[in-house]
Scaffold this active site. Structure first.
Site, PDB file in Angstrom:
ATOM      1  N   ASP A 168      -0.154   5.795  -1.053  1.00  0.00           N
ATOM      2  CA  ASP A 168      -0.660   6.939  -0.633  1.00  0.00           C
ATOM      3  C   ASP A 168      -2.121   6.625  -0.368  1.00  0.00           C
ATOM      4  O   ASP A 168      -2.956   6.214  -0.874  1.00  0.00           O
ATOM      5  CB  ASP A 168      -0.996   7.966  -1.906  1.00  0.00           C
ATOM      6  CG  ASP A 168       0.678   8.146  -2.350  1.00  0.00           C
ATOM      7  OD1 ASP A 168       1.647   7.422  -2.041  1.00  0.00           O
ATOM      8  OD2 ASP A 168       0.634   9.011  -3.461  1.00  0.00           O
ATOM      9  N   TRP A 207       5.636  -2.654  -4.886  1.00  0.00           N
ATOM     10  CA  TRP A 207       4.667  -1.541  -5.717  1.00  0.00           C
ATOM     11  C   TRP A 207       4.535  -1.976  -7.139  1.00  0.00           C
ATOM     12  O   TRP A 207       5.543  -2.718  -7.641  1.00  0.00           O
ATOM     13  CB  TRP A 207       5.799  -0.146  -5.597  1.00  0.00           C
ATOM     14  CG  TRP A 207       4.577   0.807  -6.622  1.00  0.00           C
ATOM     15  CD1 TRP A 207       3.908   1.753  -5.749  1.00  0.00           C
ATOM     16  CD2 TRP A 207       5.050   1.012  -7.839  1.00  0.00           C
ATOM     17  NE1 TRP A 207       3.349   2.670  -6.916  1.00  0.00           N
ATOM     18  CE2 TRP A 207       4.011   2.242  -7.998  1.00  0.00           C
ATOM     19  CE3 TRP A 207       5.795   0.752  -9.025  1.00  0.00           C
ATOM     20  CZ2 TRP A 207       4.044   2.621  -9.154  1.00  0.00           C
ATOM     21  CZ3 TRP A 207       5.543   1.219 -10.315  1.00  0.00           C
ATOM     22  CH2 TRP A 207       4.641   2.321 -10.206  1.00  0.00           C
ATOM     23  N   ASP A 265      -1.104  13.538  -9.366  1.00  0.00           N
ATOM     24  CA  ASP A 265      -1.998  13.866  -8.091  1.00  0.00           C
ATOM     25  C   ASP A 265      -2.813  14.814  -7.934  1.00  0.00           C
ATOM     26  O   ASP A 265      -2.495  15.811  -7.205  1.00  0.00           O
ATOM     27  CB  ASP A 265      -0.585  13.746  -7.096  1.00  0.00           C
ATOM     28  CG  ASP A 265       0.260  12.560  -7.180  1.00  0.00           C
ATOM     29  OD1 ASP A 265      -0.128  11.564  -7.755  1.00  0.00           O
ATOM     30  OD2 ASP A 265       1.456  12.962  -6.545  1.00  0.00           O
ATOM     31  N   MET A 302       0.845  -1.085   0.001  1.00  0.00           N
ATOM     32  CA  MET A 302      -0.062   0.000   0.016  1.00  0.00           C
ATOM     33  C   MET A 302       0.908   1.284   0.057  1.00  0.00           C
ATOM     34  O   MET A 302       1.915   1.111   0.664  1.00  0.00           O
ATOM     35  CB  MET A 302      -0.754  -0.205   1.219  1.00  0.00           C
ATOM     36  CG  MET A 302      -1.601   1.254   1.452  1.00  0.00           C
ATOM     37  SD  MET A 302      -2.985   1.343   2.779  1.00  0.00           S
ATOM     38  CE  MET A 302      -1.659   1.180   4.296  1.00  0.00           C
TER      39      MET A 302
END
Ligand SMILES: *[C@@H]1O[C@H](CO)[C@@H](O)[C@H](O)[C@H]1NC(C)=O
Ligand SMILES: *[C@@H]1O[C@H](CO)[C@@H](O)[C@H](O)[C@H]1NC(C)=O
Length: 411
Positions: free
Chosen positions: A59, A83, A189, A57
């Site tokens: 953000d 990741w 983002d 996990m």
């Protein structure tokens, strides 16, 4: 010494000044929460910090309160403890202590996000209409430079469902590609959007220009067609790529939180960026003029990336949201561990979310923020005790005996 230590297996205190102190400790009730997953094979599972049942996990994403539930989405790899193949994991809670994990909300299944559904935010475009904007990592061609970052929108399949279990990616996607002069592999983002003085939406996307970190500003009247403002909301020289920007108002006169579009004389703003170069979250307090979309730091010697941090431990890619149920602003952040990828594979998971914190302006300085674990944490406390006359020596580690518990809070 921090007056609050959230997880502590045995009790060591590091103190900066010698003092004789009274200590109070409380043993948390660990069994009703996910520490039930803690076994002799899994000694490092946490008690009350959010973790998925397994795998990687990073953000926190799209935080919101909707129809009685807090929603936490998070960057999650369904296939392993490192990741990769990033989806939006999804969990809901009524108290931010006990979480129920739902099916993945966004998975890579379109050309514009086939390599991953990366970080993004939730915005209420109307009272019962949450919308997600996230970064897609494309696969336009086989060459690495054509794996670019674009922005995409998803809306609830059924906004009557308080769990918001199913999301629809809109046909207009991708709604944004990198503008001229911006590296399309450094464009990601999107923030929660807010309404400016002209009634149009604004949002910020993180990027860099040469080595200057930048918060690119976009405007829209329908949430699907976005136009870049000529000037970014903010930029700081030599701070490198700005990931996960966050921009929100705080009250000048109190601890109450504010919805993201609120502005006026009693309001000051916070801009935060996560610096890809050093992996820390930096913020600055300043004035946002919504007529001109300018942001002026209260103290430019403490600008984003060169001044204050939210946290001086491992804490990155954080995000706040306005909790309309309790009228407060809450901060979540990703706590990356120090363990190696090899160890993560053995234990089958990696990372946790920091315990949610209420965040508000420091009324004394008006140029820094304060934060504290949300009050709900107090309901976990079961036993407490006081120890008096303990001598804590300056610049040293002191072992305190007589304090037992898998996790304790210390005041
Ligand atoms: C991305 O493109 C490459 C080359 O065309 C292909 O081999 C690969 O399978 C694609 N990956 C995905 C996830 O579609
Ligand atoms: C996460 O931790 C690893 C190991 O300590 C480190 O190499 C990496 O830079 C960290 N990433 C972030 C975002 O903190």
């Amino acid at each position: 010494m921090s007056p609050f230590i959230s997880v502590c297996a045995c009790c060591w205190f590091f103190v900066a000044a010698s003092a004789s102190r009274d200590l109070t400790y409380r043993d948390s009730d660990i069994l009703s929460l996910n520490t039930a997953q803690r076994t002799s094979e899994q000694p490092y599972r946490t008690g009350f910090h959010f973790q998925p049942t397994k795998n990687w996990m990073n953000d926190p994403n799209g935080l919101m309160y909707y129809k009685g539930y807090y929603h936490l989405f998070y960057q999650w790899n369904p296939y392993g403890a490192v990741w990769g193949t990033i989806t939006w994991g999804h969990a809901v809670s009524t108290d931010m202590l006990q979480w129920h994990i739902l099916d993945v909300a966004l998975a890579p299944d379109q050309w514009y996000d086939i390599n991953g559904c990366w970080t993004g935010s939730a915005t209420f475009v109307a009272a019962n209409r949450p919308v997600l904007i996230y970064t897609g990592w494309t696969n336009i061609s086989s060459s690495v430079e054509h794996k670019i970052q674009v922005q995409a929108v998803a809306v609830p399949h059924d906004s009557e469902d308080p769990l918001l279990q199913k999301w629809i990616k809109v046909n207009d996607n991708p709604i944004l590609v990198a503008p001229i002069g911006i590296d399309p592999t450094e464009f990601r983002d999107p923030t929660t959007a807010w309404i400016g003085a002209d009634g149009k939406w604004r949002m910020v996307v993180g990027s860099k220009r040469k080595e200057d970190g930048v918060a690119l500003l976009y405007r829209s009247s329908d949430f699907l067609h976005w136009h870049k403002a000529e000037d970014p909301l903010h930029s700081v020289v030599d701070t490198g790529m700005w990931e996960c920007p966050d921009f929100y108002p705080v009250s000048i006169g109190g601890q109450n939180g504010l919805d993201t579009s609120v502005n006026g004389p009693d309001v000051i703003h916070v801009l935060k960026a996560s610096l890809a170069n050093d992996k820390h979250d930096y913020y600055v307090v300043g004035t946002y003029n919504s007529d001109y979309d300018t942001f002026t730091p209260a103290d430019s010697s403490h600008n984003v990336g060169i001044g204050l941090r939210y946290d001086y431990g491992k804490f990155y890619a954080s995000k706040t949201f306005y909790d309309s149920a309790k009228g407060r602003r809450i901060l979540f952040g990703w706590v990356n561990e120090s363990s190696s990828a090899k160890n993560d594979i053995v234990k089958g998971w990696s990372s946790l979310q920091g315990f949610p914190r209420k965040i508000w302006l420091n009324g004394e300085t008006k140029s820094s923020i304060l934060q504290w674990p949300i009050q709900e944490i107090e309901t976990l406390r079961r036993r407490s005790d006081s120890l008096s006359g303990i001598f804590l020596e300056a610049n040293s580690v002191t072992r305190v005996t007589g304090v037992e518990g898998a996790q304790v809070s210390i005041e």
